[in-house]
Design a protein around this motif. Structure first.
Motif, PDB file in Angstrom:
ATOM      1  N   GLY A  32      15.726  -6.249   4.836  1.00  0.00           N
ATOM      2  CA  GLY A  32      15.419  -7.583   4.325  1.00  0.00           C
ATOM      3  C   GLY A  32      13.942  -7.827   4.120  1.00  0.00           C
ATOM      4  N   LEU A  33      13.101  -6.868   4.507  1.00  0.00           N
ATOM      5  CA  LEU A  33      11.656  -7.002   4.320  1.00  0.00           C
ATOM      6  C   LEU A  33      11.218  -6.092   3.178  1.00  0.00           C
ATOM      7  N   ASN A  34      10.182  -6.493   2.475  1.00  0.00           N
ATOM      8  CA  ASN A  34       9.647  -5.715   1.357  1.00  0.00           C
ATOM      9  C   ASN A  34       8.597  -4.741   1.902  1.00  0.00           C
ATOM     10  N   VAL A  35       9.063  -3.691   2.578  1.00  0.00           N
ATOM     11  CA  VAL A  35       8.158  -2.705   3.167  1.00  0.00           C
ATOM     12  C   VAL A  35       8.531  -1.306   2.692  1.00  0.00           C
ATOM     13  N   ALA A  36       7.549  -0.421   2.715  1.00  0.00           N
ATOM     14  CA  ALA A  36       7.752   0.979   2.344  1.00  0.00           C
ATOM     15  C   ALA A  36       6.960   1.830   3.321  1.00  0.00           C
ATOM     16  N   GLY A  37       7.362   3.094   3.436  1.00  0.00           N
ATOM     17  CA  GLY A  37       6.659   4.002   4.331  1.00  0.00           C
ATOM     18  C   GLY A  37       7.639   4.806   5.143  1.00  0.00           C
ATOM     19  N   ASP A  50       4.117   4.404   9.600  1.00  0.00           N
ATOM     20  CA  ASP A  50       3.179   4.233   8.487  1.00  0.00           C
ATOM     21  C   ASP A  50       3.877   3.315   7.506  1.00  0.00           C
ATOM     22  N   VAL A  51       3.423   2.070   7.425  1.00  0.00           N
ATOM     23  CA  VAL A  51       4.153   1.056   6.658  1.00  0.00           C
ATOM     24  C   VAL A  51       3.199   0.249   5.792  1.00  0.00           C
ATOM     25  N   GLN A  52       3.685  -0.124   4.623  1.00  0.00           N
ATOM     26  CA  GLN A  52       2.907  -1.000   3.758  1.00  0.00           C
ATOM     27  C   GLN A  52       3.823  -1.958   3.039  1.00  0.00           C
ATOM     28  N   GLY A  53       3.213  -3.047   2.581  1.00  0.00           N
ATOM     29  CA  GLY A  53       3.928  -4.085   1.863  1.00  0.00           C
ATOM     30  C   GLY A  53       3.106  -5.361   1.906  1.00  0.00           C
ATOM     31  N   PRO A  83      -3.495   0.957   0.967  1.00  0.00           N
ATOM     32  CA  PRO A  83      -2.126   1.208   0.501  1.00  0.00           C
ATOM     33  C   PRO A  83      -2.078   2.412  -0.434  1.00  0.00           C
ATOM     34  N   LEU A  84      -0.952   3.102  -0.408  1.00  0.00           N
ATOM     35  CA  LEU A  84      -0.724   4.251  -1.273  1.00  0.00           C
ATOM     36  C   LEU A  84       0.111   3.824  -2.476  1.00  0.00           C
ATOM     37  N   PRO A  85      -0.136   4.407  -3.640  1.00  0.00           N
ATOM     38  CA  PRO A  85       0.665   4.057  -4.818  1.00  0.00           C
ATOM     39  C   PRO A  85       2.061   4.681  -4.740  1.00  0.00           C
ATOM     40  N   ASP A  86       2.975   4.082  -5.452  1.00  0.00           N
ATOM     41  CA  ASP A  86       4.310   4.649  -5.665  1.00  0.00           C
ATOM     42  C   ASP A  86       5.155   4.823  -4.409  1.00  0.00           C
ATOM     43  N   ARG A  87       4.928   4.022  -3.405  1.00  0.00           N
ATOM     44  CA  ARG A  87       5.828   4.042  -2.246  1.00  0.00           C
ATOM     45  C   ARG A  87       6.944   3.064  -2.523  1.00  0.00           C
ATOM     46  N   GLU A  88       8.178   3.510  -2.371  1.00  0.00           N
ATOM     47  CA  GLU A  88       9.305   2.655  -2.734  1.00  0.00           C
ATOM     48  C   GLU A  88      10.270   2.383  -1.600  1.00  0.00           C
ATOM     49  N   LYS A  89      10.347   3.253  -0.598  1.00  0.00           N
ATOM     50  CA  LYS A  89      11.362   3.042   0.424  1.00  0.00           C
ATOM     51  C   LYS A  89      10.754   3.163   1.828  1.00  0.00           C
ATOM     52  N   PHE A  90      11.516   2.725   2.794  1.00  0.00           N
ATOM     53  CA  PHE A  90      11.144   2.819   4.204  1.00  0.00           C
ATOM     54  C   PHE A  90      12.194   3.702   4.848  1.00  0.00           C
TER      55      PHE A  90
END
Length: 94
Positions: A32-37, A50-53, A83-90
């Protein structure tokens, strides 16, 4: 449309954090959160996240993990990173 500013945190959890479902819990807390990593076990017994959003989502994830695993975590260190580019999933990394 204005882009939402992304932040990235690299978090190291120390304590009784491996072999207890910590990584699966972290993924569950991210729903439910908009996070990737990723989250992974480290050879030294720590767990690395390692998480971003968006800032509010990253902070909420860290709060949820801290609340749900507080009895197992002895120490937490947090580093800010770009932040890193093109991260889409956690996901869990092995």
């Amino acid at each position: 449309m204005k882009a939402i500013k992304q932040i990235r945190k690299v978090v190291r959890y120390r304590g009784d954090v491996q072999g207890i479902g910590f990584r699966a819990n972290a993924i569950h807390q991210g729903r439910g959160l908009n996070v990737a990593g990723f989250v992974r076990n480290e050879p030294d017994g720590d767990v690395l996240l390692d998480v971003q959003g968006p800032e509010k989502d990253v902070r909420e994830l860290l709060r949820r993990i801290g609340d749900s695993m507080e009895r197992k975590i002895n120490e937490t260190s947090i580093d800010d990173r770009d932040p890193l580019p093109d991260r889409e999933k956690f996901a869990i990394r092995y």
